[in-house]
Design an enzyme around this catalytic site. Structure first.
Site, short mmCIF file in Angstrom:
data_model
loop_
_atom_site.label_atom_id
_atom_site.label_comp_id
_atom_site.label_asym_id
_atom_site.label_seq_id
_atom_site.Cartn_x
_atom_site.Cartn_y
_atom_site.Cartn_z
CB ALA A 134 -0.89 0.01 1.24
CE LYS A 135 5.41 4.88 0.01
NZ LYS A 135 6.58 4.08 0.43
#
Ligand code: NAD
Length: 446
Positions: A134-135
């Site tokens: 994720a980011k």
């Protein structure tokens, strides 16, 4: 770094890296797509071809699972309100909860965050830790904001993304221009709404709120282990080896300090305002850190001469460490790189076309998804410690980190030999292969 939101551009004129050299080549304009998500797709496709993955599986694996865009109204110190735009992208949860940092930067775009989220998936798989990718990012300039403004913006952003994050769902961490304090605010905001302290919701926290010993140095420490393994293989003596570091934040400054302690000579370092050089005696990393702490930049450190970020990249040296942003080594300057090893502490500093030039020129690129995986590895340790409320010594953390990094290097190297490819392609073959296997074993729901 070039702006990266040009979604529909598949081939566009290569732009100069953000380091903005005045000495950039003036010949014919090369065409290169600098959109980070297109680059991430390109890197994935190369591995998928080697692995002979079916087209439908490729599509499942490369597409982000979930993308959230939020508005963040924030009270500013002058009494007015400003609305910031924020993102959280979960690329994959196939191998475990989504995991990835949060970036505060004026040039953040959704495509950049998507790329960074993909890279997290492959990074966790490369080192074999049970996380997906994720980011997050907020388009803002933290350098122009007060601590109070940053805190209010961070808390509102956390609240806006709170229904998709959580200790078992998605666990943020620091990235460019966010730090342990940012993580403490996120943990507190999430916990206040949950009605209970949730240590596992973020990593990279301060020690006083459930952080792990060794996390602050982990990205750079992991990178130094990978560099040491590569030097052994290439018969480069780290004692006396010359090192240039672009970006003097968490990853870059600590990498310089650790390599200096291993006997290397740090000949140049830089930050967003420029670089400094001392090829003879070298630079003492702690002095450069102190200068940056006190003056906001390494530039002007006594007994050094000023150089541009672009010139730093092309210095003759044994080890070049890009530790700032994406798209620093492109087709425009790759031919001028004179390092023997490029160790990517940053995410996405080298474009695919530049990779090919470096490989042809015999320069060993230690890819981001391997070289900077120490950070997420110790984040994993922090998460485990937080869930158990049982904390380890720094020595335990560092020893476990070292064994994971050495194992990952050997596994990537094995694939590089087996497939006769560069280290990036080898790392992708390893990582994509692992995520593909998990996806097929779990099956496609329903
Ligand atoms: P940071 O905010 O601590 O430091 C960033 C540094 O880069 C600063 O010194 C800044 O001045 C410099 N910089 C910014 N723009 C620049 C430019 N155009 N040219 C040269 N220098 C520039 O950030 P960080 O956490 O060290 O992250 C740096 C890179 O490492 C990013 O690509 C990030 O995604 C990656 N990374 C960080 C971690 C981590 O644990 N912090 C983990 C894995 C990867």
């Amino acid at each position: 770094m070039a702006r990266s939101g040009s979604k529909n551009v598949t081939r566009m004129p290569a732009r100069r890296s953000q380091s903005g050299s005045s000495s950039a080549p003036t010949g014919p304009v090369a065409v290169e797509d600098l959109n980070p998500f297109h680059i991430a797709q390109n890197q994935f496709d190369t591995a998928a071809q080697y692995l002979k993955l079916k087209p439908w599986l490729r599509e499942i694996l490369i597409r982000p699972k979930r993308q959230l865009i939020v508005s963040i109204p924030t009270r500013m110190d002058d009494g007015g309100y400003k609305v910031f735009e924020g993102y959280r992208v979960q690329h994959s949860i196939a191998r475990g909860p989504a995991k990835g940092g949060i970036r505060f930067h004026p040039t953040v775009t959704l495509d950049e965050v998507k790329a960074l989220a993909c890279w997290m998936t492959w990074k966790c798989a490369t080192v074999g830790i049970p996380f997906g990718g994720a980011k997050g990012g907020v388009v803002c300039n933290p350098k122009e904001m007060s601590l109070g403004e940053l805190e209010r913006m961070t808390r509102r952003y956390t609240s806006e993304i709170s229904f998709i994050i959580g200790p078992e769902r998605d666990i943020p961490a620091p990235d460019v221009y966010t730090d342990a304090q940012t993580m403490a605010w996120i943990m507190d905001t999430y916990s206040m709404n949950a009605g209970a302290t949730a240590l596992g919701v973020v990593t990279g926290k301060p020690l006083s709120v459930g952080g792990s010993l060794g996390r602050h140095e982990a990205t750079a420490r992991g990178c130094s282990y990978i560099i040491r393994e590569a030097c052994k293989e290439m018969r480069i003596n780290l004692r006396g080896a010359t090192v240039a570091v672009q970006g003097y934040g968490n990853a870059g400054s600590i990498a310089a300090r650790l390599l200096h302690a291993m006997g290397a000579r740090i000949i140049a370092v830089s930050d967003s305002r420029g670089g400094i050089l001392n090829t003879n005696a070298g630079i003492v990393p702690e002095r450069a850190e102190e200068r940056k702490r006190k003056r906001g930049t390494v530039v002007g450190l006594p007994e050094t001469e000023k150089i541009s970020n672009a010139d730093l990249l092309t210095l003759p040296c044994d080890i070049l460490i890009p530790a700032a942003l994406e798209n620093q080594i492109t087709v425009q300057n790759a031919h001028a790189i004179r390092a023997r090893i490029v160790a990517e502490a940053a995410n996405g500093p080298t474009t695919p076309a530049a990779d090919r030039v470096l490989f042809k020129n015999g320069i060993k690129v230690l890819p981001d998804i391997l070289a900077n995986a120490g950070g997420v590895t110790v984040s994993y340790f922090e998460w485990v410690q937080g869930l158990q409320s049982f904390f380890w010594t720094e020595d335990e953390v560092n020893k476990k980190l070292e064994s994971i990094m050495i194992r990952a290097y050997a596994e990537v190297q094995k694939r590089a030999r087996e497939f006769n490819v560069d280290m990036r392609t080898a790392a992708y073959i390893l990582a994509v292969g692992r995520v593909a296997e998990t996806t097929l074993t779990r099956g496609i729901y329903p």
